[in-house]
Write a protein that holds these residues in place. Structure first.
Motif, PDB file in Angstrom:
ATOM      1  N   GLY A   1       0.819  -1.220   0.000  1.00 29.97           N
ATOM      2  CA  GLY A   1       0.000   0.000   0.000  1.00 29.97           C
ATOM      3  C   GLY A   1       0.844   1.257   0.000  1.00 29.97           C
ATOM      4  O   GLY A   1       0.562   2.218  -0.719  1.00 29.97           O
ATOM      5  N   ALA A   2       1.914   1.267   0.809  1.00 26.63           N
ATOM      6  CA  ALA A   2       2.806   2.434   0.860  1.00 26.63           C
ATOM      7  C   ALA A   2       3.503   2.639  -0.485  1.00 26.63           C
ATOM      8  O   ALA A   2       3.599   3.766  -0.990  1.00 26.63           O
TER       9      ALA A   2
ATOM     10  N   GLY B   1       2.446   1.623  -3.428  1.00 27.31           N
ATOM     11  CA  GLY B   1       1.427   2.066  -4.394  1.00 27.31           C
ATOM     12  C   GLY B   1       1.089   3.532  -4.224  1.00 27.31           C
ATOM     13  O   GLY B   1       0.916   4.265  -5.198  1.00 27.31           O
ATOM     14  N   SER B   2       1.008   3.976  -2.982  1.00 27.52           N
ATOM     15  CA  SER B   2       0.713   5.382  -2.707  1.00 27.52           C
ATOM     16  C   SER B   2       1.816   6.291  -3.247  1.00 27.52           C
ATOM     17  O   SER B   2       1.545   7.336  -3.836  1.00 27.52           O
TER      18      SER B   2
ATOM     19  N   ILE C   1       1.505   6.407  -7.092  1.00 26.52           N
ATOM     20  CA  ILE C   1       0.383   7.244  -7.523  1.00 26.52           C
ATOM     21  C   ILE C   1       0.729   8.720  -7.364  1.00 26.52           C
ATOM     22  O   ILE C   1       0.446   9.542  -8.241  1.00 26.52           O
ATOM     23  N   SER C   2       1.374   9.074  -6.252  1.00 24.32           N
ATOM     24  CA  SER C   2       1.771  10.464  -6.021  1.00 24.32           C
ATOM     25  C   SER C   2       2.752  10.937  -7.090  1.00 24.32           C
ATOM     26  O   SER C   2       2.652  12.050  -7.598  1.00 24.32           O
TER      27      SER C   2
END
Length: 201
Positions: free
Chosen positions: A38-39, A41-42, A45-46
């Motif tokens: 999740g980290a 992927g975040s 995306i950023s």
């Protein structure tokens, strides 16, 4: 400590030498994997969302540098300033043209000619005009738009009025362009010294 090792060894032997994970260990490992993925992927995306702004910023800086180099190159060939204020400058310069306002002179043995060059910056757009000596009007070409400030030019020594320009020897060029990230303007600045009149004439 040795007693603990002995018990672990006996447990392994009883299990037939097969090691495994308990349900609790499996759940903890799965939870940690989800957090790490999740980290990552975040962050991805950023980075993807920020890329257009970074590209626009780089493009704006490249355009401003190109315009600035063109201005300073032409100022270096300048001989005399006719008009000097923050948003407008007019000067006499040697240019490699077939005639003032015409095409580029491609014959190397032909000398440069002197033309009157004017740069005017209004409403975030700077335009260029090239005319014969004594001619103060003519067609203008836009060289840059989207500036944050029309106050592009500075002079050394500063003239007492826009027409009192006989002592001006240096013209500074500062281009302020909007920052797509919204944190102040991006500024590109440089300048050039005019040729001495005796050398140019």
């Amino acid at each position: 400590m040795s007693g603990l090792r002995a018990r672990l060894a006996r447990a392994r032997r009883r299990a037939g030498g097969e090691d495994g994970l308990t349900l609790v260990e499996l759940i903890v490992a799965a939870g940690m994997s989800v957090v790490i993925v999740g980290a990552a992927g975040s962050m991805l995306i950023s980075a993807v969302r920020g890329q257009p702004r970074l590209s626009e910023r780089a493009q704006n800086i490249s355009k401003a540098r190109w315009v600035q180099e063109r201005l300073t190159r032409e100022i270096r060939n300048g001989v005399r300033v006719y008009y000097a204020e923050g948003s407008r400058v007019e000067f006499l310069a040697s240019v490699r043209r077939t005639a003032c306002g015409e095409g580029v002179q491609e014959e190397a043995d032909k000398p440069a000619i002197q033309c009157r060059i004017a740069y005017t910056c209004v409403n975030g757009t700077c335009s260029r005009r090239e005319t014969d000596l004594g001619v103060e009007s003519g067609p203008e070409t836009t060289i840059v738009s989207g500036l944050s400030d029309d106050d592009v030019f500075s002079f050394e020594p500063p003239p007492s009025s826009p027409e009192a320009t006989e002592d001006v020897a240096y013209i500074g060029v500062t281009l302020n362009i909007p920052n797509p990230e919204g944190q102040g303007d991006l500024t590109v600045s440089d300048g050039a010294t005019l040729r001495t009149r005796g050398f140019a004439e």
